[in-house]
Design an enzyme around this catalytic site. Structure first.
Site, PDB file in Angstrom:
ATOM      1  N   LYS A  16       4.135   8.465   9.377  1.00 49.86           N
ATOM      2  CA  LYS A  16       3.824   7.846  10.671  1.00 49.86           C
ATOM      3  C   LYS A  16       4.721   8.327  11.815  1.00 49.86           C
ATOM      4  CE  LYS A  16       0.882   4.454   8.706  1.00 49.86           C
ATOM      5  NZ  LYS A  16       0.996   4.051   7.324  1.00 49.86           N
ATOM      6  N   TYR A  63       0.849  -1.189   0.000  1.00 49.16           N
ATOM      7  CA  TYR A  63       0.000   0.000   0.000  1.00 49.16           C
ATOM      8  C   TYR A  63       0.882   1.236   0.000  1.00 49.16           C
ATOM      9  CZ  TYR A  63      -3.450   3.435   1.669  1.00 49.16           C
ATOM     10  OH  TYR A  63      -4.260   4.531   1.825  1.00 49.16           O
ATOM     11  N   ASP A 116       9.301   2.795   0.084  1.00 45.07           N
ATOM     12  CA  ASP A 116       8.242   3.412   0.871  1.00 45.07           C
ATOM     13  C   ASP A 116       8.417   2.937   2.312  1.00 45.07           C
ATOM     14  OD1 ASP A 116       6.009   4.337   2.115  1.00 45.07           O
ATOM     15  OD2 ASP A 116       4.579   3.613   0.625  1.00 45.07           O
TER      16      ASP A 116
END
Ligand SMILES: *Cc1c(COP(=O)(O)O)cnc(C)c1O
Length: 426
Positions: free
Chosen positions: A269, A146, A241
């Site tokens: 995050k 994702y 990523d």
């Protein structure tokens, strides 16, 4: 003990009138685990408190954001002071440089950094930059990885979108995804074949170097190096990523552990210290193509927000100052030894990378999205509800990771293991 959810249910009814699905991010609806809504009032350390006064030991930690636990003292202090000085100026501040310097120090491949507001934005911008730099269109990703919800990356996108049919979303024109290819993760041959056919058309390969958005899946030995070698040979860029893995596994992320240097990296995050901040960065010669110096446009009203930058820097500094990764690794390895024993004979497998883990309801640990999808999601739902009733909040999907923080103590973890052991032995 059957918990009361009167206020949560009422809050959800009110939310549903104004917010589609009653939420701002789909997985929060707890639909896939068939659980009534949970509305949160506050969080501290490892404890989530809902609006009815129930307390849960949190193993989601806002999807991995709070590696120090909720409300870590030195970060909280910085945030309070920062807010006092104003919360956005629309002009640069020294705090952006401070955080960028910290990022560069721990993730040296990120020679230059640009801050944005979400992981989605970071990846979307990195992809635009990769295309601008290479003057090529094709983007290669992997099934189950994702990379946020930008149109052209919503292809076989794992986690929250695995419940949805076909192209991971409605509303995305076929032409938008026509330049995206998604390959099976860990499949050397599929990568080789695509590079043989289209290598010189590939702008970038983007990968979660340790995927966590289909549940934690480990890369096969040599897979990431293989991507590095092929992209280098064909003049394509390699994008890691590390929105989840950055500052999670080590200060240097997966690239720090493996010594593989991507051209571009995305972070999020943990980076924002609990605020909406993310970043992309990499080789200076590539990053300098960004506006205002170069032709690749990218901008943001709240980008590099001063409160977020200071919260992020305080988080990274605390991690380094206390050597928390080492502490976390010690706690985690004992915990995972016990957890492995607790799941024996239950047809559950444990997949773990550092302080993040998934309990897959399949007998064998999956190594690809195809294998992940064989997991028994109904049984996972029952497990989620059982654990919630015992006072543990897990990430509410079979296709997500759970996270430990330095606030999880051996007592919390011991209780968790005992609860797992009793599952289905009732
Ligand atoms: C969470 C995540 C994103 C998206 O970040 P948002 O801040 O939710 O937009 C992108 N990539 C990875 C690997 C992620 O874990």
């Amino acid at each position: 003990m059957l918990m009361q959810r009167i206020k949560s249910v009422k809050a959800a009814e009110e939310a549903l009138r104004y917010l589609p699905g009653g939420v701002d991010s789909p997985v929060r609806s707890l639909k896939s685990v068939e659980t009534p809504p949970l509305f949160i009032h506050r969080a501290k350390g490892v404890t989530l408190m809902d609006v009815d006064g129930n307390r849960f030991t949190d193993f989601c930690m806002s999807w991995g954001v709070f590696i120090l636990g909720h409300g870590y003292r030195s970060v909280d202090k910085i945030i309070r002071e920062a807010v006092f000085n104003g919360t956005s100026y629309g002009l640069p501040t020294p705090y952006e440089t401070t955080l960028a310097r910290l990022v560069n120090q721990h993730v040296p491949s990120m020679e230059k950094v640009r801050f944005v507001n979400s992981g989605t934005e970071a990846v979307m911008s990195a992809v635009r930059l990769a295309r601008g730099y290479t003057k090529r269109d094709l983007i290669v990703k992997f099934d189950g990885c994702y990379h946020g919800h930008a149109d052209h990356l919503l292809v076989a996108a794992g986690s929250g979108v695995t419940g949805l049919a076909e192209s991971s979303s409605a509303g995305v024109p076929a032409s938008f995804t026509a330049s995206t290819v998604s390959l099976p993760f860990n499949d050397f041959d599929a990568v080789k074949e695509l590079f043989r056919k289209k290598g010189t058309a590939i702008a970038a390969v983007i990968v979660e170097p340790v995927p966590a958005n289909m549940g934690v899946v480990l890369p096969h030995n040599g897979f990431l190096q293989y991507l590095r070698d092929l992209t280098t040979r064909c003049g394509s860029l390699l994008v890691f990523d590390e929105v989840i893995t950055g500052f999670r596994l080590t200060m240097g992320g997966v690239q720090g552990q493996t010594g593989i240097r991507p051209d571009l990296t995305t972070l999020g995050k943990i980076l924002g210290g609990g605020f909406p901040a993310a970043a992309f960065g990499g080789r200076a010669d590539i990053m300098d193509l960004l506006a205002p110096d170069g032709p690749v446009y990218q901008a943001g009203t709240l980008s590099g927000n001063p409160v977020a930058m200071q919260a992020g820097a305080a988080t990274l500094q605390a991690l380094v100052r206390h050597d928390y990764h080492e502490q976390l690794e010690t706690t985690a390895s004992d915990f995972f030894t016990d957890l492995s024993k607790a799941i024996r004979g239950k047809s559950i497998s444990l997949s773990r990378a550092g302080s993040m883990f998934t309990l897959f309801f399949t007998p064998r640990t999956p190594t690809s999205f195809a294998e992940v999808k064989k997991a028994d999601t109904r049984r996972f739902g029952a497990f989620f509800r059982y654990m919630l009733e015992k006072g543990f909040y897990l990430s509410p999907s079979q296709f997500e990771a759970n996270f430990l923080s330095i606030a999880h103590n051996t007592r919390d973890l011991g209780r968790f293991v005992r609860a797992v052991k009793k599952f289905e032995e009732l």
